[in-house]
Write an enzyme that holds these catalytic residues in place. Structure first.
Site, PDB file in Angstrom:
ATOM      1  N   GLY A  53       1.152   9.457   5.096  1.00 30.91           N
ATOM      2  CA  GLY A  53       0.484   8.181   5.320  1.00 30.91           C
ATOM      3  C   GLY A  53       0.613   7.592   6.713  1.00 30.91           C
ATOM      4  O   GLY A  53      -0.234   6.842   7.163  1.00 30.91           O
ATOM      5  N   GLU A 108       6.956   3.935   8.808  1.00 30.39           N
ATOM      6  CA  GLU A 108       6.266   4.027   7.515  1.00 30.39           C
ATOM      7  C   GLU A 108       4.905   3.349   7.605  1.00 30.39           C
ATOM      8  O   GLU A 108       4.749   2.352   8.320  1.00 30.39           O
ATOM      9  CB  GLU A 108       7.081   3.294   6.437  1.00 30.39           C
ATOM     10  CG  GLU A 108       8.069   4.149   5.683  1.00 30.39           C
ATOM     11  CD  GLU A 108       7.415   5.051   4.637  1.00 30.39           C
ATOM     12  OE1 GLU A 108       6.220   5.367   4.749  1.00 30.39           O
ATOM     13  OE2 GLU A 108       8.133   5.442   3.708  1.00 30.39           O
ATOM     14  N   ASP A 109       3.954   3.842   6.844  1.00 27.45           N
ATOM     15  CA  ASP A 109       2.682   3.132   6.728  1.00 27.45           C
ATOM     16  C   ASP A 109       2.827   1.953   5.774  1.00 27.45           C
ATOM     17  O   ASP A 109       2.290   0.875   6.014  1.00 27.45           O
ATOM     18  CB  ASP A 109       1.557   4.070   6.260  1.00 27.45           C
ATOM     19  CG  ASP A 109       1.941   4.859   5.027  1.00 27.45           C
ATOM     20  OD1 ASP A 109       3.111   5.289   4.931  1.00 27.45           O
ATOM     21  OD2 ASP A 109       1.092   5.044   4.138  1.00 27.45           O
ATOM     22  N   ASP A 112       6.407  -0.138  -0.467  1.00 32.86           N
ATOM     23  CA  ASP A 112       5.852  -0.643  -1.727  1.00 32.86           C
ATOM     24  C   ASP A 112       7.004  -1.061  -2.638  1.00 32.86           C
ATOM     25  O   ASP A 112       7.366  -2.240  -2.697  1.00 32.86           O
ATOM     26  CB  ASP A 112       4.993   0.481  -2.320  1.00 32.86           C
ATOM     27  CG  ASP A 112       4.150   0.024  -3.487  1.00 32.86           C
ATOM     28  OD1 ASP A 112       4.553  -0.935  -4.164  1.00 32.86           O
ATOM     29  OD2 ASP A 112       3.101   0.616  -3.749  1.00 32.86           O
ATOM     30  N   LYS A 140       4.729  -4.710   0.944  1.00 29.51           N
ATOM     31  CA  LYS A 140       4.409  -5.417  -0.310  1.00 29.51           C
ATOM     32  C   LYS A 140       5.658  -6.161  -0.768  1.00 29.51           C
ATOM     33  O   LYS A 140       6.390  -5.701  -1.646  1.00 29.51           O
ATOM     34  CB  LYS A 140       3.983  -4.406  -1.384  1.00 29.51           C
ATOM     35  CG  LYS A 140       2.575  -3.912  -1.250  1.00 29.51           C
ATOM     36  CD  LYS A 140       2.178  -3.225  -2.551  1.00 29.51           C
ATOM     37  CE  LYS A 140       0.881  -2.502  -2.420  1.00 29.51           C
ATOM     38  NZ  LYS A 140       0.595  -1.702  -3.620  1.00 29.51           N
ATOM     39  N   PHE A 161      -3.636  -2.253  -4.616  1.00 29.41           N
ATOM     40  CA  PHE A 161      -3.684  -0.856  -4.179  1.00 29.41           C
ATOM     41  C   PHE A 161      -4.519  -0.780  -2.900  1.00 29.41           C
ATOM     42  O   PHE A 161      -5.701  -1.117  -2.910  1.00 29.41           O
ATOM     43  CB  PHE A 161      -4.296   0.024  -5.266  1.00 29.41           C
ATOM     44  CG  PHE A 161      -4.133   1.488  -4.984  1.00 29.41           C
ATOM     45  CD1 PHE A 161      -2.954   2.146  -5.290  1.00 29.41           C
ATOM     46  CD2 PHE A 161      -5.159   2.203  -4.386  1.00 29.41           C
ATOM     47  CE1 PHE A 161      -2.794   3.492  -5.005  1.00 29.41           C
ATOM     48  CE2 PHE A 161      -5.011   3.556  -4.099  1.00 29.41           C
ATOM     49  CZ  PHE A 161      -3.832   4.204  -4.409  1.00 29.41           C
ATOM     50  N   VAL A 162      -3.880  -0.382  -1.816  1.00 28.63           N
ATOM     51  CA  VAL A 162      -4.582  -0.378  -0.530  1.00 28.63           C
ATOM     52  C   VAL A 162      -4.817   1.044  -0.029  1.00 28.63           C
ATOM     53  O   VAL A 162      -4.023   1.950  -0.301  1.00 28.63           O
ATOM     54  CB  VAL A 162      -3.829  -1.204   0.548  1.00 28.63           C
ATOM     55  CG1 VAL A 162      -3.970  -2.690   0.283  1.00 28.63           C
ATOM     56  CG2 VAL A 162      -2.360  -0.814   0.621  1.00 28.63           C
ATOM     57  N   ARG A 174      -8.099   8.454   3.730  1.00 26.87           N
ATOM     58  CA  ARG A 174      -7.116   8.177   4.790  1.00 26.87           C
ATOM     59  C   ARG A 174      -7.833   7.905   6.109  1.00 26.87           C
ATOM     60  O   ARG A 174      -7.296   7.262   7.000  1.00 26.87           O
ATOM     61  CB  ARG A 174      -6.172   9.378   4.976  1.00 26.87           C
ATOM     62  CG  ARG A 174      -5.268   9.653   3.795  1.00 26.87           C
ATOM     63  CD  ARG A 174      -4.220  10.692   4.175  1.00 26.87           C
ATOM     64  NE  ARG A 174      -3.561  11.296   3.032  1.00 26.87           N
ATOM     65  CZ  ARG A 174      -2.451  10.836   2.462  1.00 26.87           C
ATOM     66  NH1 ARG A 174      -1.882   9.747   2.913  1.00 26.87           N
ATOM     67  NH2 ARG A 174      -1.921  11.470   1.432  1.00 26.87           N
TER      68      ARG A 174
HETATM   69  C1  PRP Z   1       3.670   6.355   0.210  1.00 27.35           C
HETATM   70  C2  PRP Z   1       3.927   5.738   1.585  1.00 27.35           C
HETATM   71  C3  PRP Z   1       5.405   5.553   1.636  1.00 27.35           C
HETATM   72  C4  PRP Z   1       5.782   5.357   0.184  1.00 27.35           C
HETATM   73  C5  PRP Z   1       6.066   3.907  -0.060  1.00 27.35           C
HETATM   74  O1  PRP Z   1       3.818   7.734   0.268  1.00 27.35           O
HETATM   75  O2  PRP Z   1       3.458   6.557   2.620  1.00 27.35           O
HETATM   76  O3  PRP Z   1       6.060   6.686   2.167  1.00 27.35           O
HETATM   77  O4  PRP Z   1       4.667   5.782  -0.605  1.00 27.35           O
HETATM   78  O5  PRP Z   1       6.317   3.641  -1.418  1.00 27.35           O
HETATM   79  P1  PRP Z   1       7.728   3.147  -1.974  1.00 27.35           P
HETATM   80  O6  PRP Z   1       8.172   2.000  -1.120  1.00 27.35           O
HETATM   81  O7  PRP Z   1       7.401   2.728  -3.384  1.00 27.35           O
HETATM   82  O8  PRP Z   1       8.683   4.295  -1.914  1.00 27.35           O
HETATM   83  P2  PRP Z   1       3.188   8.754  -0.818  1.00 27.35           P
HETATM   84  O9  PRP Z   1       4.253   9.248  -1.731  1.00 27.35           O
HETATM   85  O10 PRP Z   1       1.980   8.150  -1.456  1.00 27.35           O
HETATM   86  O11 PRP Z   1       2.771   9.978   0.099  1.00 27.35           O
HETATM   87  P3  PRP Z   1       1.708  10.019   1.304  1.00 27.35           P
HETATM   88  O12 PRP Z   1       2.312   9.259   2.465  1.00 27.35           O
HETATM   89  O13 PRP Z   1       1.560  11.470   1.592  1.00 27.35           O
HETATM   90  O14 PRP Z   1       0.423   9.384   0.820  1.00 27.35           O
END
Ligand code: PRP
Length: 183
Positions: A53, A108-109, A112, A140, A161-162, A174
Site C-alpha cells: 500500500g 505506512e499508507d 487501521d 483511522k 473503507f478507503v 491502487r
Molecule cells: C494494509 C495497510 C497497512 C495495514 C494497516 O495492508 O497497508 O499495512 O493494512 O492495517 P492495520 O492497522 O489494521 O494493521 P494490507 O494487509 O491490506 O496489504 P497491502 O498493503 O498489500 O494492501
C-alpha cells in the site's frame, strides 16, 4: 464491447466519493517532508516502506525529504483480499538492511486497527535501532485497537473503507490518483 472498468466508474462516473483530493495530498506530503527533513538532519535515516500500500506515498514522501536517506521495504499482509483485518500479520518479505544503530522511519499508507504497527514495533525494536518512528498517510483514529504513538500523521480519517493512492480494493484501484471512499 466489454463493460466499464471499476477504475472508470470511480473516476468518471463518480461511483466513489473523493475523500482527499490529490492537491491536498501533495500539500500535506510537502509539510511532512519539511518536518521530517528538520527532524532527521545529520541522521542519515533508513526509510522503510510497508508494501504494497505504501508505494505511491513513499515515492512522493521521500522526494519531499531533502537529506541523505536509504530506502528499504518490508511486505506485510493482514487483510489479503478482505475488507476486514484477519487479525494475523504475515511477513511476505522481510527487511534486507541491518538496522542496528540506525535511525529508522517506517512508512505506512494507513493505520487501521494498529495491528501491523504493533507487529513491526516488536520486530524492529529487536534489531536495536538508534531510533524508531512511524509515519502514516492515513490514520483511522476511532478504529485503532492496538494503540501506539504515531510520530507523523498525514490525515485522520473516519472509519470507512478507503481506496486509491496505493490502497486497494481486491488488489485493484491502487492507481487512483486520490483517496476515495468505497461505499
Ligand atoms: C494494509 C495497510 C497497512 C495495514 C494497516 O495492508 O497497508 O499495512 O493494512 O492495517 P492495520 O492497522 O489494521 O494493521 P494490507 O494487509 O491490506 O496489504 P497491502 O498493503 O498489500 O494492501
Amino acid at each position: 464491447m466489454a463493460g466499464k472498468s471499476i477504475f472508470e466508474k470511480a473516476v468518471y462516473d463518480g461511483d466513489f466519493r473523493v475523500l482527499i483530493p490529490k492537491e491536498k495530498l501533495q500539500e500535506r506530503i510537502a509539510e511532512l517532508g519539511r518536518e521530517i527533513t528538520a527532524d532527521y538532519r545529520g541522521k542519515d535515516p533508513i526509510v522503510i516502506g510497508v508494501l504494497n500500500g505504501c508505494f505511491i506515498f513513499i515515492a512522493d514522501l521521500v522526494r519531499a525529504i531533502e537529506i541523505d536517506l536509504e530506502i528499504d521495504f518490508i511486505k506485510l499482509s493482514s487483510y489479503g483480499d478482505e475488507k476486514v483485518s484477519s487479525g494475523r500479520v504475515k511477513v511476505l518479505k522481510g527487511i534486507d538492511a541491518d538496522l542496528t544503530g540506525r535511525h529508522v522511519l517506517v512508512v505506512e499508507d494507513i493505520v487501521d486497527t494498529g495491528l501491523s504497527l504493533q507487529y513491526m514495533e516488536q520486530m524492529f525494536a529487536a534489531m536495536k535501532p538508534a531510533s524508531l518512528r512511524y509515519v502514516t498517510l492515513l490514520y483511522k483514529k476511532d478504529n485503532v485497537r492496538y494503540p501506539r504513538h504515531i510520530d507523523y500523521v498525514g490525515f485522520e480519517i473516519p472509519n470507512e473503507f478507503v481506496i486509491g493512492y496505493g490502497l486497494d480494493y481486491k488488489q485493484l484501484l491502487r492507481n487512483l490518483p486520490a483517496v476515495y471512499i468505497l461505499d
